[in-house]
Scaffold this active site. Sequence first.
Site, mmCIF file in Angstrom:
data_model
loop_
_atom_site.group_PDB
_atom_site.id
_atom_site.type_symbol
_atom_site.label_atom_id
_atom_site.label_comp_id
_atom_site.label_asym_id
_atom_site.label_seq_id
_atom_site.Cartn_x
_atom_site.Cartn_y
_atom_site.Cartn_z
ATOM 1 C CB SER A 1 38.864 36.564 41.405
ATOM 2 O OG SER A 1 39.768 36.667 42.490
ATOM 3 N NE ARG B 1 40.391 38.085 36.583
ATOM 4 C CZ ARG B 1 39.246 38.315 37.234
ATOM 5 N NH1 ARG B 1 38.774 37.411 38.073
ATOM 6 N NH2 ARG B 1 38.585 39.455 37.046
ATOM 7 C CB SER C 1 30.044 44.056 35.820
ATOM 8 O OG SER C 1 30.926 42.987 36.109
ATOM 9 C CB SER C 2 35.609 45.463 36.205
ATOM 10 O OG SER C 2 35.652 44.426 37.170
ATOM 11 C CD GLN C 3 32.459 39.331 37.103
ATOM 12 O OE1 GLN C 3 31.393 39.003 36.586
ATOM 13 N NE2 GLN C 3 32.803 38.938 38.320
ATOM 14 C CB SER D 1 35.348 45.683 40.702
ATOM 15 O OG SER D 1 34.228 45.728 41.556
ATOM 16 C CD GLU E 1 32.726 40.377 45.717
ATOM 17 O OE1 GLU E 1 32.165 39.931 46.735
ATOM 18 O OE2 GLU E 1 32.421 40.020 44.566
ATOM 19 C CD GLN F 1 28.004 42.343 42.424
ATOM 20 O OE1 GLN F 1 28.155 42.986 41.397
ATOM 21 N NE2 GLN F 1 28.805 41.372 42.751
#
Length: 439
Positions: free
Chosen positions: A37, A41, A178-180, A207, A327, A354
């Site tokens: 992660s 980023r 999803s926070s993504q 998340s 996770e 996922q």
Amino acid sequence: MSILTGIEATGTQSDPWPAPTAQRPVTAVVPVPGAKSGTNRALVLATLANGTSRLRGALRSRDTLLMAGVLRALGAEISTDGPDWIVRPAPTTRLAAGARAECGNAGTVARFTPALATLREGDVAFDGDARMRDRPLTPLLGALRRLGADIDGDRMPFTVRGRGRLPGGEVTVDASDSSQLVSGLLLAAPRYDAGVTVVHRGTRLPSGPYLDMTVADLRAAGAVVDVAPPGADGSRRWRVEPGELTAADRAIEPDMNSAAAFLAAALATGGRVVVPDWPEATEQPGRMLPTLLAAMGATTERTAAGLAVSGGGGIHGIDVDLGDFGEAAPVLTALAVLADSPSRLRGIGHLRLQETDRLVALAQELGSLGARITVTDDGLAIEPAPLRGARLDPRADHRLAMAYAVVGLVVPGIVIDDIATTGKTVPDFPRMWTAMLAG
């Protein structure tokens, strides 16, 4: 007597892979690689910066190499040959004809890079593995359109028709899956003409610590970010101002998620495992691991050598909401099937989306060992039961493969298909696992 059964001490990788059974408590120091992660980023922000950046301790794995590949397709120059990765932003916004973004099954790649493609001039064709075509992308692509992007398609495969800029503004998105989806809008926002205000409205935001990580990384790169308190209705709001990002020399933290299986080995076998360089303070949700493992019977302590986790008093069931740290669910499930009392893992319905449906996969695969696991509306319920060996399929999911290895420490006769899938986040996992067992 050797500590290993079922695998040679050299750590040779085979398919299927006989999971080694520990013949005595594990005692080891296990350095873990850099955080996926954090690496991904950092790569994204470095391509938007005002100069050359150096990433020290970057994770070299399938997901991070996919990210580097897509960023190269978008014009960045990235050297991944050595331990330090060097990133130079694209010298021009114009793309070569036929640009393609191959995302594999990497959620961070698929969700962090479409916004970057809108800032280039030219078409970029996005695609990925078959599973990625089922994973949540539609809310992100719709939000980018409302911010001024030209995108053909609502899920993979899709094409971004970049115009060299994105107007930006305010947009509402449902990131319940999803926070993504929010991070994918925020990371490139300093380069939007008007920056961006993102409002999340949905059932919940899973998340959340990963969004805290996105905000912290943006601020470290020089972005101005405002985060409003949660609304009474559960809504969330972030504001990123337009502005320049600063190139940096950045160290990537160890991946606490990847440390989970190794630390769990201490509890499973009644041994002691130390992970060096455990951060004193971090936004990684893996910071919750010591508390979770302690609740299941481990002793945890910070030492000069790193985070130490010890077992020996048995494994106990746990009832916990893992909405902020889904996770951890596979490894905690592995420990739960070895525990002396029932467990309930809550708040993880989003794990159905996922790399595979993790809830169904854990219930079915560990069920073949004799485990009693029920899939609930928002997670898993696990009852103690006698276990036996069996062949397990991780279903192309790295976290599941590592969780099965934890069970294999205690239950003889477990064989894991496609152990190489662990390379998504932990390069050379079989060798590391064997080295841990050898002390």
